[in-house]
Design an enzyme around this catalytic site. Structure first.
Site: not given
Ligand code: UD1
Ligand code: CA
Length: 426
Positions: A11-13, A85, A109, A161, A306, A336
């Site tokens: 979840a670093a994105g 990743t 995510d 990819e 709520r 009402h």
């Molecule tokens: C990734 C997969 C892809 C797959 C897709 C599905 C890789 C290289 N690719 O691509 O094959 O089809 O997910 O959704 O894994 N994250 C980090 N640090 C980083 C980069 C990413 O924690 O340095 C986290 C992001 O927050 C996210 C997840 O890893 O939760 C996926 O990263 P993201 O960059 O969204 O990968 P995709 O391009 O979607």
């Molecule tokens: Ca993604």
């Protein structure tokens, strides 16, 4: 062999496209943050360890974990530089317990991924005794996803990819859904060999697949039960789309369980709401988290229930009612326009049109009690804290002021309300 599962949630994105100061994974869908869907799935598997990999938003995410998951042991590690990743997984390496045998990677995510699908992924992995098992899905528009390349014998060769696709593989429809499970030792052995030799210059976790294939190691795959499950959130528009899908899933579950939701398109029900059989939810109803509704009730059209409200059986909540932290006993009717907050209504209470509780005095939220069989006349204002006794009546337009309790069986009316018939307080 006994498996001891470790789970790493990525979840670093940055979530730049959310255009928000709130970390992407803390945006809510159906009443809970996106990240908590992955955490709840992880916890349901009772793993030996859960590690969350976060980026610059570390402090905010730790604060969230401390509040919503204070009893759970979730470790949080910061990935210093977001370079892919594989690097994200490596940044969790030093925290991994020695006794972990298998590692499941989930994304923070992808809130639509179901527990059942993840369990199926793990079962496939264990049953086949594979070094790696990927979750895959067939989707029509595979843009943005890594594609699964297979050889003639259907073995997975590697993941390509999206940005690195060539004319040969551009039409492949089987995508890498993201979640995958490894034998820990095998992953840690080869992950160091990954090179950022791709268009994005990132360290791709998916490159492990090709490395294992070359070594003739066993790679398996399991498929997601629906292609929705692989959808991720990258923008606010994704967030609302996915929230709609989750809401629809919740409504379908209620329809299967004997609750009529007559207009799914205009009804919103948060993830943890409970509703009893034969209750009918009419159009344009919004129900927040932490709400419980009993059997055989009619709710709506056009109302907002709520958080913290509990509605018993055979209750009617009609149009334009807002209920906030309300307890409503059996057979009570709020038919009402009303604002009711911090109030306990007994059984068989009639709440007339336009009744309002003045529950907030500028500093505190105060409580109101209306006992069984009371009749609250139209347009009554109940200034809390106040109590209306059993079978008591308030006249139309009355303002029942603070502490001026209406005894059982009494009748009160006027502004401020005076007792017309004294009744008897028990
Ligand atoms: C990734 C997969 C892809 C797959 C897709 C599905 C890789 C290289 N690719 O691509 O094959 O089809 O997910 O959704 O894994 N994250 C980090 N640090 C980083 C980069 C990413 O924690 O340095 C986290 C992001 O927050 C996210 C997840 O890893 O939760 C996926 O990263 P993201 O960059 O969204 O990968 P995709 O391009 O979607
Ligand atoms: Ca993604």
């Amino acid at each position: 062999m006994k498996h001891n599962l470790g789970i790493i949630i990525l979840a670093a994105g940055k979530g730049k496209r959310m255009n928000s100061r709130l970390p992407k994974v803390l945006h809510k869908l159906c009443g809970k943050p996106m990240l908590s869907y992955s955490i709840d799935t992880a916890l349901s598997l009772r793993p030996g360890q859960i590690i969350l990999v976060v980026g610059d938003d570390k402090e905010k995410i730790i604060d969230y974990i401390k509040t919503d998951y204070k009893k759970e042991k979730i470790k949080v590690v910061q990935q210093k530089k977001l370079c892919g990743t594989a690097d994200a997984v490596l940044s969790a390496k030093s925290m991994l317990s020695a006794n972990i045998t298998d590692l499941l990677v989930l994304y923070g995510d992808q809130p639509l991924l179901t527990k059942e699908t993840v369990k199926n992924l793990l079962n496939t992995h264990y049953k086949n005794n594979s070094v790696l098992t990927l979750l895959t899905a067939e989707i029509d528009d595979a843009t943005g996803y890594g594609r699964v390349l297979r050889d003639k014998a259907n073995n997975i060769i590697r993941i390509c990819e999206d940005l690195d696709l060539t004319w040969d593989n551009i039409e492949l429809k089987e995508v890498n859904a993201g979640s995958c499970v490894f034998k820990k030792k095998e992953l840690l052995r080869v992950i160091k060999d990954i090179k950022p030799d791709n268009k994005k210059k990132e360290y791709y976790l998916t490159d492990v697949v090709g490395l294992f294939y070359r070594e003739n190691k066993k790679i398996s795959s399991a498929s997601a039960s629906s292609s929705d499950e692989v959808l991720g959130v990258n923008s606010r528009s994704d967030l609302v789309d996915l929230e709609q899908i989750l809401n629809q899933r919740t409504i379908n579950k209620f329809l299967d369980n004997g609750v009529t939701v007559s207009s799914p398109q205009t009804t919103f029900i948060n993830h943890d709401v409970r509703i009893g059989k034969d209750t009918v939810i009419k159009p344009f109803v919004y129900i927040d988290s932490e709400v419980e509704i009993g059997k055989n009730c009619t709710i709506g059209p056009f109302c907002h229930i709520r958080g913290g409200s509990k509605i018993a059986d055979n209750v009617i909540v009609g149009s334009f009612a807002e209920l906030n932290r309300v307890y409503a006993g059996n057979n009570t009717r709020i038919k009402h326009f009303s604002y009711l907050g911090d109030i306990k209504l007994g059984n068989n209470v009639n709440v007339g049109a336009g009744v309002v509780t003045a529950n907030f005095d500028g500093k505190n939220k105060n409580k109101t009690v209306v006992a069984d069989n009371a009749f609250i006349g139209s347009d009554t204002i109940l200034v809390a804290p106040v109590r209306v006794g059993k079978s008591a009546v308030t006249g139309a337009g009355s303002v029942v002021t603070k502490h001026k309790n209406v005894p059982d069986k009494a009748i009160a009316f006027g502004v401020p309300a005076k007792l017309y018939k004294k009744g008897k307080d028990e």
